[in-house]
Design an enzyme around this catalytic site. Sequence first.
Site, PDB file in Angstrom:
ATOM      1  N   GLY A  86     -33.363 -95.986  80.170  1.00 18.42           N
ATOM      2  CA  GLY A  86     -33.200 -95.328  78.869  1.00 18.42           C
ATOM      3  C   GLY A  86     -31.950 -95.793  78.160  1.00 18.42           C
ATOM      4  N   GLY A  88     -28.621 -95.656  77.365  1.00 20.53           N
ATOM      5  CA  GLY A  88     -27.434 -94.991  77.895  1.00 20.53           C
ATOM      6  C   GLY A  88     -26.243 -95.088  76.968  1.00 20.53           C
ATOM      7  N   ARG A  89     -26.371 -95.929  75.955  1.00 21.86           N
ATOM      8  CA  ARG A  89     -25.241 -96.071  75.015  1.00 21.86           C
ATOM      9  C   ARG A  89     -25.737 -96.514  73.651  1.00 21.86           C
ATOM     10  NH1 ARG A  89     -22.633-101.913  76.173  1.00 21.86           N
ATOM     11  NH2 ARG A  89     -24.480-102.862  77.071  1.00 21.86           N
ATOM     12  N   LYS A 109     -25.380 -99.286  68.818  1.00 21.46           N
ATOM     13  CA  LYS A 109     -25.226 -99.585  70.246  1.00 21.46           C
ATOM     14  C   LYS A 109     -23.741 -99.510  70.586  1.00 21.46           C
ATOM     15  CE  LYS A 109     -26.664-103.121  73.552  1.00 21.46           C
ATOM     16  NZ  LYS A 109     -27.243-104.453  73.695  1.00 21.46           N
ATOM     17  N   ASP A 121     -20.080 -95.059  80.327  1.00 22.21           N
ATOM     18  CA  ASP A 121     -19.269 -94.338  79.339  1.00 22.21           C
ATOM     19  C   ASP A 121     -19.911 -94.317  77.953  1.00 22.21           C
ATOM     20  OD1 ASP A 121     -19.012 -96.951  78.599  1.00 22.21           O
ATOM     21  OD2 ASP A 121     -16.829 -97.049  78.770  1.00 22.21           O
ATOM     22  N   ARG A 172     -27.926-102.584  65.482  1.00 18.06           N
ATOM     23  CA  ARG A 172     -29.018-103.505  65.812  1.00 18.06           C
ATOM     24  C   ARG A 172     -30.249-103.136  65.006  1.00 18.06           C
ATOM     25  NH1 ARG A 172     -30.423-104.443  72.102  1.00 18.06           N
ATOM     26  NH2 ARG A 172     -30.816-102.208  72.118  1.00 18.06           N
ATOM     27  N   ASP A 248     -36.942-104.075  81.279  1.00 21.25           N
ATOM     28  CA  ASP A 248     -36.377-103.192  80.245  1.00 21.25           C
ATOM     29  C   ASP A 248     -35.772-103.996  79.111  1.00 21.25           C
ATOM     30  OD1 ASP A 248     -34.626-103.692  82.599  1.00 21.25           O
ATOM     31  OD2 ASP A 248     -33.073-102.864  81.320  1.00 21.25           O
TER      32      ASP A 248
HETATM   33  P1  AMP Z   1     -28.367-103.558  79.888  1.00 18.55           P
HETATM   34  O1  AMP Z   1     -27.711-104.273  81.030  1.00 18.55           O
HETATM   35  O2  AMP Z   1     -27.544-103.592  78.631  1.00 18.55           O
HETATM   36  O3  AMP Z   1     -29.780-103.993  79.663  1.00 18.55           O
HETATM   37  O4  AMP Z   1     -28.401-102.040  80.294  1.00 18.55           O
HETATM   38  C1  AMP Z   1     -29.148-101.545  81.373  1.00 18.55           C
HETATM   39  C2  AMP Z   1     -29.098-100.050  81.353  1.00 18.55           C
HETATM   40  O5  AMP Z   1     -27.770 -99.566  81.533  1.00 18.55           O
HETATM   41  C3  AMP Z   1     -29.602 -99.403  80.081  1.00 18.55           C
HETATM   42  O6  AMP Z   1     -30.224 -98.206  80.434  1.00 18.55           O
HETATM   43  C4  AMP Z   1     -28.332 -99.161  79.319  1.00 18.55           C
HETATM   44  O7  AMP Z   1     -28.460 -98.141  78.352  1.00 18.55           O
HETATM   45  C5  AMP Z   1     -27.393 -98.759  80.427  1.00 18.55           C
HETATM   46  N1  AMP Z   1     -25.993 -99.019  80.100  1.00 18.55           N
HETATM   47  C6  AMP Z   1     -25.399-100.242  79.990  1.00 18.55           C
HETATM   48  N2  AMP Z   1     -24.101-100.108  79.679  1.00 18.55           N
HETATM   49  C7  AMP Z   1     -23.847 -98.776  79.578  1.00 18.55           C
HETATM   50  C8  AMP Z   1     -22.690 -97.992  79.286  1.00 18.55           C
HETATM   51  N3  AMP Z   1     -21.509 -98.553  79.048  1.00 18.55           N
HETATM   52  N4  AMP Z   1     -22.817 -96.655  79.281  1.00 18.55           N
HETATM   53  C9  AMP Z   1     -24.000 -96.076  79.539  1.00 18.55           C
HETATM   54  N5  AMP Z   1     -25.118 -96.744  79.831  1.00 18.55           N
HETATM   55  C10 AMP Z   1     -25.055 -98.084  79.845  1.00 18.55           C
HETATM   56 MG    MG Z   2     -30.971-103.815  78.099  1.00 19.40          MG
END
Ligand code: AMP
Ligand code: MG
Length: 495
Positions: A86, A88-89, A109, A121, A172, A248
Amino acid sequence: MTAIPFDNSYARLPEQFHERIQPAPVRAPELIRFNRPLAARLGLDLPDDGPALARLFSGNEPIEGAQPLAQAYAGHQFGYFVPQLGDGRAALLGEVVAPDGKRFDIQLKGSGRTRFSRGGDGRSPLGAVIREYVVSEAMHGLGVPSSRALAMVATGETVRRERDLPGGVLTRVASSHIRVGTFEYFAARGDAASQRLLADHVIDRHYPGCRAASDPYAELFRRVILAVADLTARWMGVGFIHGVMNTDNTSVARETLDFGPCAFLDGYDPSAVFSSIDGQGRYAFDNQPAVAQWNLSSLGGCLAPLLAGGPDGDSNDTGEAGREAAEAILAEFPDAFARRFQAVMARKIGIEDGDAADFAVVRELLRLMRGSGADFTVAFRELARWREGGVPFAALVGDGPAASGWIETWRARLAARNVSPERAAATMLAANPARIPRNHQVERAIRAAEDAGDFAPANRLAEALADPYVDRPEFIEYEAPPEPHEMVRQTFCGT
Ligand code: AMP
Ligand code: MG
Protein backbone atom coordinates in the site's frame (compact mmCIF):
# COMPACT_ATOMS: atom_id res chain seq x y z
CA MET A 1 -8.66 28.14 -1.56
CA THR A 2 -7.27 26.87 -4.86
CA ALA A 3 -9.63 24.45 -6.58
CA ILE A 4 -8.93 21.66 -9.06
CA PRO A 5 -11.95 20.13 -10.81
CA PHE A 6 -11.24 16.65 -9.48
CA ASP A 7 -13.42 13.66 -10.39
CA ASN A 8 -12.38 10.93 -7.99
CA SER A 9 -13.44 7.55 -9.33
CA TYR A 10 -11.02 5.57 -7.14
CA ALA A 11 -12.33 7.29 -4.03
CA ARG A 12 -15.81 6.07 -5.00
CA LEU A 13 -14.66 2.44 -4.76
CA PRO A 14 -15.50 0.76 -1.44
CA GLU A 15 -13.47 1.33 1.68
CA GLN A 16 -11.38 -1.82 1.37
CA PHE A 17 -9.61 -0.18 -1.60
CA HIS A 18 -8.07 2.70 0.32
CA GLU A 19 -7.64 4.69 3.46
CA ARG A 20 -8.73 8.32 3.60
CA ILE A 21 -5.84 10.44 4.83
CA GLN A 22 -4.59 13.98 5.03
CA PRO A 23 -1.08 14.88 3.88
CA ALA A 24 1.08 15.82 6.86
CA PRO A 25 2.32 19.43 6.53
CA VAL A 26 6.04 20.07 6.14
CA ARG A 27 8.13 22.73 7.85
CA ALA A 28 9.26 25.07 5.06
CA PRO A 29 8.15 24.07 1.57
CA GLU A 30 10.21 25.50 -1.29
CA LEU A 31 9.34 24.92 -4.93
CA ILE A 32 12.25 23.48 -6.90
CA ARG A 33 10.50 22.92 -10.19
CA PHE A 34 7.00 23.07 -11.55
CA ASN A 35 6.05 21.42 -14.84
CA ARG A 36 4.02 24.11 -16.64
CA PRO A 37 3.62 22.14 -19.89
CA LEU A 38 2.20 19.19 -17.93
CA ALA A 39 -0.14 21.47 -15.96
CA ALA A 40 -1.40 22.84 -19.28
CA ARG A 41 -1.79 19.32 -20.68
CA LEU A 42 -3.94 18.44 -17.66
CA GLY A 43 -5.96 21.64 -18.06
CA LEU A 44 -5.04 22.87 -14.57
CA ASP A 45 -5.52 26.51 -13.73
CA LEU A 46 -3.02 27.19 -10.97
CA PRO A 47 -1.44 30.31 -9.49
CA ASP A 48 1.77 31.48 -11.16
CA ASP A 49 3.41 31.88 -7.79
CA GLY A 50 6.21 29.70 -6.41
CA PRO A 51 5.34 29.93 -2.70
CA ALA A 52 1.66 29.21 -3.42
CA LEU A 53 2.55 26.19 -5.56
CA ALA A 54 4.97 25.01 -2.87
CA ARG A 55 2.16 25.09 -0.29
CA LEU A 56 -0.22 23.18 -2.59
CA PHE A 57 2.26 20.53 -3.71
CA SER A 58 3.76 19.85 -0.31
CA GLY A 59 0.34 19.14 1.15
CA ASN A 60 0.54 22.20 3.43
CA GLU A 61 -2.52 23.82 1.87
CA PRO A 62 -5.51 21.66 0.96
CA ILE A 63 -6.84 21.83 -2.60
CA GLU A 64 -10.56 22.18 -2.99
CA GLY A 65 -12.02 19.07 -4.55
CA ALA A 66 -9.24 16.74 -3.37
CA GLN A 67 -10.19 13.56 -1.48
CA PRO A 68 -6.75 12.38 -0.40
CA LEU A 69 -6.33 8.66 0.03
CA ALA A 70 -3.69 5.96 0.30
CA GLN A 71 -4.27 2.99 -1.99
CA ALA A 72 -4.13 -0.56 -0.70
CA TYR A 73 -1.97 -3.01 -2.64
CA ALA A 74 0.20 -6.06 -2.15
CA GLY A 75 3.18 -7.24 -4.15
CA HIS A 76 5.86 -9.77 -4.89
CA GLN A 77 9.16 -8.17 -3.93
CA PHE A 78 12.13 -10.05 -5.41
CA GLY A 79 9.82 -13.03 -5.79
CA TYR A 80 8.50 -13.03 -2.24
CA PHE A 81 4.88 -12.20 -1.60
CA VAL A 82 3.98 -9.40 0.81
CA PRO A 83 0.19 -9.45 1.31
CA GLN A 84 -0.01 -5.81 2.32
CA LEU A 85 2.15 -2.96 1.06
CA GLY A 86 0.00 0.00 0.00
CA ASP A 87 0.88 3.68 -0.21
CA GLY A 88 3.09 4.10 2.82
CA ARG A 89 4.15 7.61 1.92
CA ALA A 90 1.87 8.75 -0.85
CA ALA A 91 -1.45 10.55 -1.01
CA LEU A 92 -3.63 10.35 -4.08
CA LEU A 93 -5.20 13.81 -4.14
CA GLY A 94 -7.66 12.92 -6.86
CA GLU A 95 -8.19 12.47 -10.57
CA VAL A 96 -8.54 15.09 -13.26
CA VAL A 97 -10.00 14.67 -16.72
CA ALA A 98 -7.77 16.56 -19.16
CA PRO A 99 -9.21 18.67 -21.99
CA ASP A 100 -8.67 15.72 -24.37
CA GLY A 101 -10.79 13.47 -22.13
CA LYS A 102 -7.92 11.45 -20.67
CA ARG A 103 -8.05 10.81 -16.92
CA PHE A 104 -5.01 11.28 -14.67
CA ASP A 105 -4.18 10.69 -11.01
CA ILE A 106 -2.45 13.48 -9.13
CA GLN A 107 -0.53 12.09 -6.18
CA LEU A 108 1.84 13.51 -3.58
CA LYS A 109 4.76 11.22 -2.74
CA GLY A 110 6.61 11.79 0.52
CA SER A 111 3.55 13.36 2.14
CA GLY A 112 3.52 11.56 5.47
CA ARG A 113 2.54 8.34 7.17
CA THR A 114 -0.49 6.22 6.36
CA ARG A 115 -1.96 2.98 7.62
CA PHE A 116 0.38 1.26 5.12
CA SER A 117 3.62 2.85 6.33
CA ARG A 118 4.73 -0.11 8.43
CA GLY A 119 8.05 1.03 9.94
CA GLY A 120 8.53 3.88 7.48
CA ASP A 121 8.40 7.60 8.19
CA GLY A 122 6.19 8.43 5.22
CA ARG A 123 8.80 10.81 3.84
CA SER A 124 11.12 10.95 0.84
CA PRO A 125 14.68 12.15 0.66
CA LEU A 126 15.08 14.99 -1.81
CA GLY A 127 17.46 12.88 -3.89
CA ALA A 128 14.77 10.31 -4.66
CA VAL A 129 12.40 13.14 -5.59
CA ILE A 130 14.91 14.64 -8.01
CA ARG A 131 15.69 11.26 -9.53
CA GLU A 132 12.03 10.51 -10.14
CA TYR A 133 11.27 13.97 -11.53
CA VAL A 134 14.21 13.98 -13.92
CA VAL A 135 13.99 10.37 -15.08
CA SER A 136 10.21 10.09 -15.39
CA GLU A 137 10.04 13.29 -17.43
CA ALA A 138 13.01 12.10 -19.50
CA MET A 139 11.16 8.86 -20.23
CA HIS A 140 8.22 10.89 -21.46
CA GLY A 141 10.54 12.93 -23.66
CA LEU A 142 12.05 9.72 -24.99
CA GLY A 143 8.59 8.54 -26.01
CA VAL A 144 8.39 5.80 -23.38
CA PRO A 145 5.05 5.71 -21.53
CA SER A 146 5.68 6.76 -17.96
CA SER A 147 4.23 8.28 -14.86
CA ARG A 148 5.13 11.95 -14.91
CA ALA A 149 6.17 14.69 -12.51
CA LEU A 150 4.19 17.88 -11.96
CA ALA A 151 6.19 19.44 -9.15
CA MET A 152 9.08 18.95 -6.78
CA VAL A 153 9.25 20.68 -3.45
CA ALA A 154 11.97 20.72 -0.79
CA THR A 155 10.40 20.36 2.64
CA GLY A 156 12.96 22.12 4.79
CA GLU A 157 12.92 19.01 6.98
CA THR A 158 15.50 16.34 7.59
CA VAL A 159 14.80 12.68 6.91
CA ARG A 160 16.82 10.06 8.71
CA ARG A 161 18.35 7.35 6.57
CA GLU A 162 21.90 5.92 6.90
CA ARG A 163 22.64 9.62 7.24
CA ASP A 164 20.48 12.72 7.61
CA LEU A 165 19.16 13.95 4.28
CA PRO A 166 17.00 16.86 3.20
CA GLY A 167 13.39 15.89 2.51
CA GLY A 168 11.23 16.44 -0.54
CA VAL A 169 7.76 15.87 -1.95
CA LEU A 170 7.15 14.84 -5.55
CA THR A 171 3.83 15.38 -7.28
CA ARG A 172 3.33 12.37 -9.52
CA VAL A 173 0.88 12.19 -12.38
CA ALA A 174 -0.17 8.85 -13.86
CA SER A 175 -3.01 7.36 -15.89
CA SER A 176 -3.63 5.49 -12.67
CA HIS A 177 -1.57 3.94 -9.90
CA ILE A 178 -3.20 0.53 -10.22
CA ARG A 179 -0.60 -2.19 -10.18
CA VAL A 180 -0.42 -5.94 -10.56
CA GLY A 181 -0.04 -5.77 -6.78
CA THR A 182 -3.48 -4.17 -6.46
CA PHE A 183 -4.99 -7.34 -7.92
CA GLU A 184 -2.75 -9.47 -5.70
CA TYR A 185 -4.06 -7.64 -2.64
CA PHE A 186 -7.62 -8.84 -3.14
CA ALA A 187 -6.58 -12.27 -4.43
CA ALA A 188 -4.61 -12.87 -1.23
CA ARG A 189 -7.73 -12.01 0.78
CA GLY A 190 -9.93 -14.26 -1.32
CA ASP A 191 -12.10 -11.21 -1.95
CA ALA A 192 -13.61 -12.12 -5.32
CA ALA A 193 -16.19 -9.33 -5.26
CA SER A 194 -13.53 -6.65 -4.89
CA GLN A 195 -11.39 -8.36 -7.52
CA ARG A 196 -14.26 -8.05 -9.98
CA LEU A 197 -14.88 -4.41 -9.04
CA LEU A 198 -11.20 -3.69 -9.60
CA ALA A 199 -11.14 -5.46 -12.97
CA ASP A 200 -14.24 -3.53 -14.06
CA HIS A 201 -12.67 -0.27 -12.91
CA VAL A 202 -9.49 -1.02 -14.88
CA ILE A 203 -11.48 -1.94 -17.98
CA ASP A 204 -13.60 1.22 -17.80
CA ARG A 205 -10.60 3.38 -17.17
CA HIS A 206 -7.85 1.90 -19.31
CA TYR A 207 -9.18 -0.73 -21.69
CA PRO A 208 -12.80 0.11 -22.51
CA GLY A 209 -12.52 -1.87 -25.75
CA CYS A 210 -12.60 -5.07 -23.67
CA ARG A 211 -16.32 -4.64 -23.10
CA ALA A 212 -16.99 -5.72 -26.68
CA ALA A 213 -15.09 -9.01 -26.26
CA SER A 214 -16.89 -12.29 -25.53
CA ASP A 215 -14.85 -12.59 -22.31
CA PRO A 216 -13.94 -9.04 -21.19
CA TYR A 217 -11.63 -10.22 -18.39
CA ALA A 218 -9.67 -12.50 -20.70
CA GLU A 219 -9.38 -9.60 -23.11
CA LEU A 220 -8.21 -7.38 -20.23
CA PHE A 221 -5.45 -9.83 -19.40
CA ARG A 222 -4.43 -10.03 -23.05
CA ARG A 223 -4.27 -6.25 -23.40
CA VAL A 224 -2.23 -5.82 -20.24
CA ILE A 225 0.18 -8.46 -21.56
CA LEU A 226 0.56 -6.62 -24.85
CA ALA A 227 0.99 -3.32 -23.02
CA VAL A 228 3.70 -4.66 -20.71
CA ALA A 229 5.47 -6.36 -23.63
CA ASP A 230 5.49 -3.08 -25.51
CA LEU A 231 6.66 -1.07 -22.50
CA THR A 232 9.49 -3.49 -21.68
CA ALA A 233 10.67 -3.41 -25.32
CA ARG A 234 10.68 0.38 -25.27
CA TRP A 235 12.68 0.45 -22.04
CA MET A 236 15.32 -1.74 -23.58
CA GLY A 237 15.41 0.34 -26.74
CA VAL A 238 16.73 3.29 -24.74
CA GLY A 239 18.92 1.20 -22.44
CA PHE A 240 16.69 1.58 -19.38
CA ILE A 241 17.03 -0.76 -16.43
CA HIS A 242 14.07 -0.42 -14.08
CA GLY A 243 15.93 -2.05 -11.25
CA VAL A 244 13.01 -3.05 -9.03
CA MET A 245 10.39 -4.72 -11.22
CA ASN A 246 8.36 -6.00 -8.30
CA THR A 247 4.68 -6.63 -8.97
CA ASP A 248 3.79 -3.60 -6.82
CA ASN A 249 5.82 -1.47 -9.23
CA THR A 250 4.22 -2.96 -12.35
CA SER A 251 1.48 -0.67 -13.63
CA VAL A 252 -1.49 -2.25 -15.37
CA ALA A 253 -1.90 1.04 -17.23
CA ARG A 254 1.19 0.54 -19.40
CA GLU A 255 3.34 3.12 -17.72
CA THR A 256 6.80 3.07 -16.21
CA LEU A 257 6.27 3.33 -12.46
CA ASP A 258 8.76 3.75 -9.60
CA PHE A 259 12.24 5.08 -10.27
CA GLY A 260 14.02 3.95 -7.08
CA PRO A 261 17.23 2.30 -8.26
CA CYS A 262 16.73 2.71 -12.02
CA ALA A 263 19.66 3.33 -14.34
CA PHE A 264 20.61 3.59 -18.00
CA LEU A 265 23.23 1.56 -19.80
CA ASP A 266 26.44 3.40 -20.56
CA GLY A 267 28.48 0.79 -22.40
CA TYR A 268 26.30 -1.91 -23.89
CA ASP A 269 26.21 -4.78 -21.41
CA PRO A 270 23.10 -6.96 -21.51
CA SER A 271 23.75 -8.40 -18.06
CA ALA A 272 24.05 -4.99 -16.41
CA VAL A 273 22.67 -4.66 -12.87
CA PHE A 274 22.89 -1.41 -10.91
CA SER A 275 20.64 -1.81 -7.89
CA SER A 276 22.60 -2.39 -4.68
CA ILE A 277 19.91 -4.75 -3.38
CA ASP A 278 19.67 -6.91 -6.52
CA GLY A 279 22.46 -9.31 -5.65
CA GLN A 280 21.12 -12.12 -7.84
CA GLY A 281 20.67 -9.96 -10.93
CA ARG A 282 16.96 -10.74 -10.99
CA TYR A 283 16.29 -7.36 -12.60
CA ALA A 284 19.30 -7.29 -14.94
CA PHE A 285 18.87 -5.45 -18.24
CA ASP A 286 18.24 -8.51 -20.39
CA ASN A 287 16.22 -10.33 -17.73
CA GLN A 288 13.50 -7.67 -17.87
CA PRO A 289 11.24 -9.51 -20.35
CA ALA A 290 11.41 -12.70 -18.28
CA VAL A 291 10.56 -10.80 -15.11
CA ALA A 292 7.74 -8.97 -16.86
CA GLN A 293 6.29 -12.33 -17.80
CA TRP A 294 6.73 -13.60 -14.26
CA ASN A 295 4.82 -10.56 -12.96
CA LEU A 296 2.09 -11.09 -15.54
CA SER A 297 1.74 -14.71 -14.55
CA SER A 298 0.86 -13.51 -11.06
CA LEU A 299 -1.75 -11.19 -12.56
CA GLY A 300 -3.08 -14.17 -14.52
CA GLY A 301 -3.48 -16.11 -11.29
CA CYS A 302 -5.51 -13.23 -9.85
CA LEU A 303 -7.74 -12.92 -12.90
CA ALA A 304 -8.24 -16.66 -13.48
CA PRO A 305 -11.32 -16.94 -11.28
CA LEU A 306 -12.98 -14.22 -13.36
CA LEU A 307 -12.28 -15.84 -16.71
CA ALA A 308 -14.90 -17.85 -18.55
CA GLY A 309 -14.81 -21.24 -16.92
CA GLY A 310 -13.79 -19.77 -13.59
CA PRO A 311 -15.75 -20.88 -10.53
CA ASP A 312 -19.35 -19.78 -10.92
CA GLY A 313 -20.79 -20.99 -7.66
CA ASP A 314 -20.93 -24.62 -8.75
CA SER A 315 -19.22 -26.32 -5.83
CA ASN A 316 -17.70 -28.97 -8.10
CA ASP A 317 -15.93 -26.30 -10.13
CA THR A 318 -12.30 -25.94 -9.03
CA GLY A 319 -11.57 -23.06 -11.41
CA GLU A 320 -9.24 -25.25 -13.45
CA ALA A 321 -10.68 -23.94 -16.72
CA GLY A 322 -10.03 -20.33 -15.69
CA ARG A 323 -6.46 -21.12 -14.79
CA GLU A 324 -5.91 -22.86 -18.11
CA ALA A 325 -7.42 -19.91 -19.95
CA ALA A 326 -5.07 -17.52 -18.12
CA GLU A 327 -2.07 -19.70 -18.91
CA ALA A 328 -2.98 -19.85 -22.58
CA ILE A 329 -3.13 -16.05 -22.73
CA LEU A 330 0.12 -15.68 -20.81
CA ALA A 331 1.78 -17.94 -23.37
CA GLU A 332 1.31 -15.13 -25.88
CA PHE A 333 3.82 -12.94 -24.02
CA PRO A 334 7.14 -14.20 -25.46
CA ASP A 335 6.03 -13.69 -29.05
CA ALA A 336 4.38 -10.38 -28.26
CA PHE A 337 7.58 -9.16 -26.62
CA ALA A 338 9.81 -10.48 -29.41
CA ARG A 339 7.74 -8.71 -32.05
CA ARG A 340 7.78 -5.43 -30.17
CA PHE A 341 11.48 -5.66 -29.36
CA GLN A 342 12.34 -6.46 -32.97
CA ALA A 343 10.39 -3.45 -34.13
CA VAL A 344 11.90 -1.12 -31.51
CA MET A 345 15.46 -2.24 -32.29
CA ALA A 346 15.02 -2.28 -36.08
CA ARG A 347 14.02 1.40 -35.95
CA LYS A 348 17.37 2.05 -34.33
CA ILE A 349 19.04 0.90 -37.57
CA GLY A 350 16.56 2.78 -39.72
CA ILE A 351 13.92 0.15 -40.49
CA GLU A 352 10.25 0.64 -39.63
CA ASP A 353 8.13 -2.42 -38.80
CA GLY A 354 11.21 -4.59 -38.45
CA ASP A 355 11.03 -8.37 -38.37
CA ALA A 356 13.27 -11.19 -37.20
CA ALA A 357 15.64 -10.83 -40.18
CA ASP A 358 16.13 -7.13 -39.44
CA PHE A 359 16.67 -7.96 -35.81
CA ALA A 360 19.44 -10.40 -36.74
CA VAL A 361 21.33 -7.42 -38.19
CA VAL A 362 20.77 -5.49 -34.95
CA ARG A 363 21.96 -8.43 -32.89
CA GLU A 364 25.24 -8.53 -34.80
CA LEU A 365 25.71 -4.81 -34.15
CA LEU A 366 25.05 -5.29 -30.44
CA ARG A 367 27.66 -8.04 -30.43
CA LEU A 368 30.20 -5.62 -31.92
CA MET A 369 29.23 -2.92 -29.46
CA ARG A 370 29.64 -5.29 -26.58
CA GLY A 371 33.05 -6.34 -27.81
CA SER A 372 34.28 -2.78 -28.23
CA GLY A 373 32.63 -1.45 -25.07
CA ALA A 374 30.85 1.18 -27.16
CA ASP A 375 28.46 3.51 -25.40
CA PHE A 376 24.95 2.29 -26.28
CA THR A 377 23.45 5.76 -26.78
CA VAL A 378 26.39 7.36 -28.56
CA ALA A 379 26.94 4.44 -30.94
CA PHE A 380 23.33 4.43 -32.16
CA ARG A 381 23.23 8.22 -32.46
CA GLU A 382 26.45 8.16 -34.47
CA LEU A 383 24.99 5.48 -36.69
CA ALA A 384 22.11 7.84 -37.43
CA ARG A 385 24.64 10.43 -38.54
CA TRP A 386 26.75 7.97 -40.43
CA ARG A 387 26.03 9.40 -43.85
CA GLU A 388 27.18 12.86 -42.80
CA GLY A 389 30.66 11.38 -42.92
CA GLY A 390 33.48 12.02 -40.51
CA VAL A 391 31.68 10.46 -37.58
CA PRO A 392 33.53 7.85 -35.63
CA PHE A 393 30.93 5.10 -35.85
CA ALA A 394 33.45 2.49 -37.01
CA ALA A 395 35.81 3.58 -34.24
CA LEU A 396 33.03 2.99 -31.74
CA VAL A 397 32.30 -0.57 -32.70
CA GLY A 398 35.88 -1.41 -33.74
CA ASP A 399 37.26 -0.34 -37.13
CA GLY A 400 38.32 -3.78 -38.27
CA PRO A 401 36.77 -5.96 -40.96
CA ALA A 402 33.94 -7.04 -38.65
CA ALA A 403 32.68 -3.44 -38.42
CA SER A 404 32.99 -2.69 -42.13
CA GLY A 405 31.41 -6.07 -42.85
CA TRP A 406 28.50 -5.11 -40.62
CA ILE A 407 28.02 -1.82 -42.44
CA GLU A 408 27.86 -3.76 -45.74
CA THR A 409 25.28 -6.15 -44.32
CA TRP A 410 23.26 -3.25 -42.93
CA ARG A 411 23.24 -1.32 -46.22
CA ALA A 412 22.25 -4.47 -48.08
CA ARG A 413 19.41 -4.97 -45.61
CA LEU A 414 18.20 -1.39 -46.11
CA ALA A 415 18.32 -1.91 -49.86
CA ALA A 416 16.44 -5.21 -49.61
CA ARG A 417 13.84 -3.40 -47.51
CA ASN A 418 13.66 -0.57 -50.05
CA VAL A 419 14.65 1.96 -47.42
CA SER A 420 16.60 4.90 -48.82
CA PRO A 421 19.58 6.11 -46.79
CA GLU A 422 17.73 9.41 -46.24
CA ARG A 423 14.70 7.67 -44.84
CA ALA A 424 16.82 5.40 -42.70
CA ALA A 425 18.63 8.42 -41.28
CA ALA A 426 15.34 10.15 -40.44
CA THR A 427 14.01 7.02 -38.75
CA MET A 428 17.20 6.60 -36.76
CA LEU A 429 17.34 10.22 -35.61
CA ALA A 430 13.83 9.79 -34.25
CA ALA A 431 14.68 6.47 -32.57
CA ASN A 432 18.19 7.07 -31.23
CA PRO A 433 18.27 9.86 -28.64
CA ALA A 434 21.14 12.31 -28.41
CA ARG A 435 20.61 12.62 -24.66
CA ILE A 436 19.42 10.27 -21.92
CA PRO A 437 19.41 10.85 -18.15
CA ARG A 438 22.87 9.46 -17.69
CA ASN A 439 23.46 7.94 -14.28
CA HIS A 440 26.39 10.19 -13.45
CA GLN A 441 24.48 13.33 -14.46
CA VAL A 442 21.49 12.35 -12.33
CA GLU A 443 23.84 11.60 -9.45
CA ARG A 444 25.57 14.98 -9.88
CA ALA A 445 22.23 16.81 -9.81
CA ILE A 446 21.23 14.94 -6.65
CA ARG A 447 24.55 15.63 -4.93
CA ALA A 448 24.34 19.37 -5.70
CA ALA A 449 20.82 19.53 -4.26
CA GLU A 450 21.38 17.34 -1.21
CA ASP A 451 24.88 18.52 -0.28
CA ALA A 452 24.77 22.18 -1.28
CA GLY A 453 21.09 23.10 -1.65
CA ASP A 454 21.87 23.92 -5.29
CA PHE A 455 18.95 22.98 -7.56
CA ALA A 456 20.38 24.48 -10.75
CA PRO A 457 21.95 21.22 -12.01
CA ALA A 458 18.67 19.33 -11.53
CA ASN A 459 16.72 22.04 -13.34
CA ARG A 460 19.20 22.23 -16.20
CA LEU A 461 19.28 18.46 -16.60
CA ALA A 462 15.48 18.38 -16.77
CA GLU A 463 15.58 21.05 -19.47
CA ALA A 464 18.22 19.19 -21.48
CA LEU A 465 16.05 16.07 -21.50
CA ALA A 466 12.79 17.63 -22.63
CA ASP A 467 13.49 16.96 -26.34
CA PRO A 468 16.19 14.30 -26.40
CA TYR A 469 16.01 13.51 -30.12
CA VAL A 470 16.87 17.08 -31.15
CA ASP A 471 20.53 18.13 -31.38
CA ARG A 472 21.01 20.93 -28.89
CA PRO A 473 24.55 22.32 -28.90
CA GLU A 474 23.89 24.17 -25.63
CA PHE A 475 23.35 20.81 -23.91
CA ILE A 476 26.26 18.99 -25.51
CA GLU A 477 27.76 18.16 -22.11
CA TYR A 478 24.86 15.79 -21.45
CA GLU A 479 25.68 13.70 -24.51
CA ALA A 480 29.07 12.53 -23.31
CA PRO A 481 29.43 9.14 -21.63
CA PRO A 482 30.99 9.26 -18.16
CA GLU A 483 34.73 9.35 -17.72
CA PRO A 484 35.86 6.19 -15.91
CA HIS A 485 36.04 8.04 -12.57
CA GLU A 486 32.49 9.43 -13.06
CA MET A 487 30.91 6.09 -13.83
CA VAL A 488 28.05 5.08 -11.54
CA ARG A 489 28.25 1.36 -10.85
CA GLN A 490 25.58 1.04 -8.20
CA THR A 491 22.24 2.68 -7.47
CA PHE A 492 20.24 2.71 -4.25
CA CYS A 493 16.52 2.64 -3.66
CA GLY A 494 16.77 5.90 -1.77
CA THR A 495 13.49 5.31 0.02
P1 AMP B 1 9.01 1.20 -3.08
O1 AMP B 1 10.34 0.58 -2.76
O2 AMP B 1 9.09 2.70 -3.22
O3 AMP B 1 8.32 0.55 -4.23
O4 AMP B 1 8.12 0.98 -1.80
C1 AMP B 1 7.71 -0.28 -1.36
C2 AMP B 1 6.72 -0.11 -0.24
O5 AMP B 1 7.31 0.53 0.88
C3 AMP B 1 5.49 0.70 -0.59
O6 AMP B 1 4.42 0.16 0.12
C4 AMP B 1 5.86 2.06 -0.08
O7 AMP B 1 4.73 2.87 0.18
C5 AMP B 1 6.60 1.72 1.19
N1 AMP B 1 7.55 2.76 1.58
C6 AMP B 1 8.71 3.09 0.95
N2 AMP B 1 9.33 4.09 1.58
C7 AMP B 1 8.56 4.43 2.65
C8 AMP B 1 8.66 5.39 3.70
N3 AMP B 1 9.70 6.21 3.80
N4 AMP B 1 7.68 5.44 4.61
C9 AMP B 1 6.63 4.60 4.53
N5 AMP B 1 6.47 3.67 3.59
C10 AMP B 1 7.42 3.58 2.65
MG1 MG C 1 6.86 1.17 -5.40
